[in-house]
Design an enzyme around this catalytic site. Structure first.
Site, PDB file in Angstrom:
ATOM      1  N   PRO A   9      27.239 -11.634 -14.796  1.00  0.00           N
ATOM      2  CA  PRO A   9      27.224 -10.253 -14.337  1.00  0.00           C
ATOM      3  C   PRO A   9      27.901 -10.034 -12.988  1.00  0.00           C
ATOM      4  CG  PRO A   9      25.021 -11.195 -14.219  1.00  0.00           C
ATOM      5  CD  PRO A   9      25.887 -12.176 -14.942  1.00  0.00           C
ATOM      6  N   ASN A  10      28.616  -8.936 -12.948  1.00  0.00           N
ATOM      7  CA  ASN A  10      29.281  -8.413 -11.757  1.00  0.00           C
ATOM      8  C   ASN A  10      30.514  -9.201 -11.323  1.00  0.00           C
ATOM      9  OD1 ASN A  10      27.403  -6.237 -11.409  1.00  0.00           O
ATOM     10  ND2 ASN A  10      25.940  -7.784 -10.753  1.00  0.00           N
ATOM     11  N   ARG A  17      34.195  -6.188  -5.061  1.00  0.00           N
ATOM     12  CA  ARG A  17      32.806  -6.316  -4.640  1.00  0.00           C
ATOM     13  C   ARG A  17      32.685  -7.286  -3.469  1.00  0.00           C
ATOM     14  NH1 ARG A  17      28.565 -10.155  -7.565  1.00  0.00           N
ATOM     15  NH2 ARG A  17      26.752  -9.687  -6.295  1.00  0.00           N
ATOM     16  N   TYR A  22      33.160 -12.757  -1.545  1.00  0.00           N
ATOM     17  CA  TYR A  22      33.856 -13.182  -2.758  1.00  0.00           C
ATOM     18  C   TYR A  22      35.380 -13.141  -2.682  1.00  0.00           C
ATOM     19  CZ  TYR A  22      29.162 -12.707  -4.632  1.00  0.00           C
ATOM     20  OH  TYR A  22      27.821 -12.838  -4.847  1.00  0.00           O
ATOM     21  N   ASN A  71      29.506 -19.784 -14.443  1.00  0.00           N
ATOM     22  CA  ASN A  71      29.015 -19.044 -13.285  1.00  0.00           C
ATOM     23  C   ASN A  71      28.161 -17.923 -13.855  1.00  0.00           C
ATOM     24  OD1 ASN A  71      28.512 -17.480 -11.053  1.00  0.00           O
ATOM     25  ND2 ASN A  71      30.593 -17.616 -10.242  1.00  0.00           N
ATOM     26  N   ALA A  74      23.796 -13.879 -11.103  1.00  0.00           N
ATOM     27  CA  ALA A  74      22.374 -13.608 -10.881  1.00  0.00           C
ATOM     28  C   ALA A  74      21.492 -14.158 -12.000  1.00  0.00           C
ATOM     29  CB  ALA A  74      22.148 -12.112 -10.711  1.00  0.00           C
ATOM     30  N   HIS A  77      19.341 -17.485 -11.688  1.00  0.00           N
ATOM     31  CA  HIS A  77      18.042 -17.523 -11.028  1.00  0.00           C
ATOM     32  C   HIS A  77      16.929 -16.861 -11.833  1.00  0.00           C
ATOM     33  CE1 HIS A  77      21.012 -18.298  -7.962  1.00  0.00           C
ATOM     34  NE2 HIS A  77      21.467 -17.078  -8.093  1.00  0.00           N
ATOM     35  N   ASP A  84      18.026 -22.655 -21.429  1.00  0.00           N
ATOM     36  CA  ASP A  84      17.717 -23.262 -22.729  1.00  0.00           C
ATOM     37  C   ASP A  84      18.971 -23.408 -23.590  1.00  0.00           C
ATOM     38  OD1 ASP A  84      15.041 -23.524 -22.102  1.00  0.00           O
ATOM     39  OD2 ASP A  84      14.389 -21.806 -23.316  1.00  0.00           O
ATOM     40  N   GLU A  95      27.681 -25.968 -13.565  1.00  0.00           N
ATOM     41  CA  GLU A  95      27.242 -24.699 -12.973  1.00  0.00           C
ATOM     42  C   GLU A  95      28.060 -24.453 -11.714  1.00  0.00           C
ATOM     43  OE1 GLU A  95      23.471 -22.965 -10.472  1.00  0.00           O
ATOM     44  OE2 GLU A  95      23.016 -24.447 -12.022  1.00  0.00           O
ATOM     45  N   HIS A  97      29.084 -21.556  -8.439  1.00  0.00           N
ATOM     46  CA  HIS A  97      28.885 -20.317  -7.682  1.00  0.00           C
ATOM     47  C   HIS A  97      29.948 -20.243  -6.609  1.00  0.00           C
ATOM     48  CE1 HIS A  97      25.106 -19.604  -9.672  1.00  0.00           C
ATOM     49  NE2 HIS A  97      24.880 -20.894  -9.523  1.00  0.00           N
ATOM     50  N   ILE A  98      30.516 -19.075  -6.422  1.00  0.00           N
ATOM     51  CA  ILE A  98      31.565 -18.869  -5.432  1.00  0.00           C
ATOM     52  C   ILE A  98      30.993 -18.977  -4.026  1.00  0.00           C
ATOM     53  CG2 ILE A  98      33.212 -17.168  -4.532  1.00  0.00           C
ATOM     54  CD1 ILE A  98      33.363 -16.110  -7.504  1.00  0.00           C
ATOM     55  N   SER A  99      29.836 -18.372  -3.819  1.00  0.00           N
ATOM     56  CA  SER A  99      29.206 -18.394  -2.493  1.00  0.00           C
ATOM     57  C   SER A  99      28.269 -19.590  -2.367  1.00  0.00           C
ATOM     58  CB  SER A  99      28.429 -17.100  -2.262  1.00  0.00           C
ATOM     59  OG  SER A  99      27.311 -17.033  -3.132  1.00  0.00           O
ATOM     60  N   ARG A 104      22.026 -17.881   1.223  1.00  0.00           N
ATOM     61  CA  ARG A 104      21.723 -16.492   0.863  1.00  0.00           C
ATOM     62  C   ARG A 104      20.217 -16.323   0.661  1.00  0.00           C
ATOM     63  NH1 ARG A 104      25.805 -14.405  -3.484  1.00  0.00           N
ATOM     64  NH2 ARG A 104      24.996 -12.428  -2.697  1.00  0.00           N
ATOM     65  N   ARG A 108      17.789 -16.993  -4.623  1.00  0.00           N
ATOM     66  CA  ARG A 108      19.004 -17.598  -5.160  1.00  0.00           C
ATOM     67  C   ARG A 108      18.990 -19.130  -5.088  1.00  0.00           C
ATOM     68  NH1 ARG A 108      22.645 -13.382  -6.069  1.00  0.00           N
ATOM     69  NH2 ARG A 108      22.290 -11.571  -4.762  1.00  0.00           N
TER      70      ARG A 108
END
Length: 137
Positions: A9-10, A17, A22, A71, A74, A77, A84, A95, A97-99, A104, A108
Site C-alpha cells: 500500500p501507498n 509521497r 522516500y 515490500n 504498512a 506490521h 502466513d 522483505e 523497506h525503503i526507510s 520510525r 513499525r
C-alpha cells in the site's frame, strides 16, 4: 532467473509521497533502471493497496519464481495473512523497506514477514531493491 518485486500500500505514490523519506523518483522510473541494470534477469513488478491481492500474487508466483522481493509496506506490521502466505510458499522472499523502520514509530518495529523471510533489508532507500536482487544472484 525469474524474480518479482511486490510492493504494498501507498508505494504507488513514490515520487509524490513524503519525498524526504522516500525520495522523488517514481517506482516505475526506478523499475526501468533496474531492468536495464539486470538485463539477464526476468524481472517483473506488481503493486497493490489491497492485502488480499498481495496474498493472491504470492500464491500465484510462490512456486514458480526464483525469488520474491516483498515490500508489504504498512501490511508488514499488521498482516498475519501475508506472513502466513510467505510461510506457505516455496519461493524465497526478501522483505524490504525503503526507510529505516527502526528509526520510525514503534509499531513499525514489528514484522509478521521477517520470521519467515530469507532476509530483511531496510533503510537503504530504493538502492535496497538492487541489494535484494543481488542477494538472489
Amino acid at each position: 532467473m525469474k524474480l518479482i518485486i511486490i510492493n504494498g500500500p501507498n508505494l504507488n505514490l513514490l515520487g509524490k509521497r513524503e519525498p524526504e523519506i522516500y525520495g522523488s523518483e517514481t517506482f516505475e522510473d526506478f523499475f526501468r533502471t533496474l531492468q536495464l541494470k539486470f538485463e539477464t534477469i526476468e524481472l517483473s513488478y506488481f503493486q497493490s493497496n489491497i492485502e488480499g491481492e498481495i496474498i493472491d500474487k504470492l500464491h500465484e508466483v510462490g512456486f514458480s519464481y526464483d525469488g520474491i522481493i516483498l515490500n508489504a509496506a504498512a501490511y508488514t506490521h499488521t498482516s498475519v495473512g501475508i506472513g502466513d502466505a510467505v510461510k506457505g510458499i516455496e519461493t524465497p522472499v526478501v522483505e524490504l523497506h525503503i526507510s529505516n523502520i527502526h528509526a520510525r514509530e514503534e509499531f513499525r518495529h514489528q514484522s509478521f514477514i521477517a520470521p519467515v523471510a530469507k532476509g530483511v533489508l531496510f533503510g537503504f532507500g530504493l538502492k535496497g531493491y538492487e541489494l535484494a536482487i543481488q542477494s538472489f544472484l
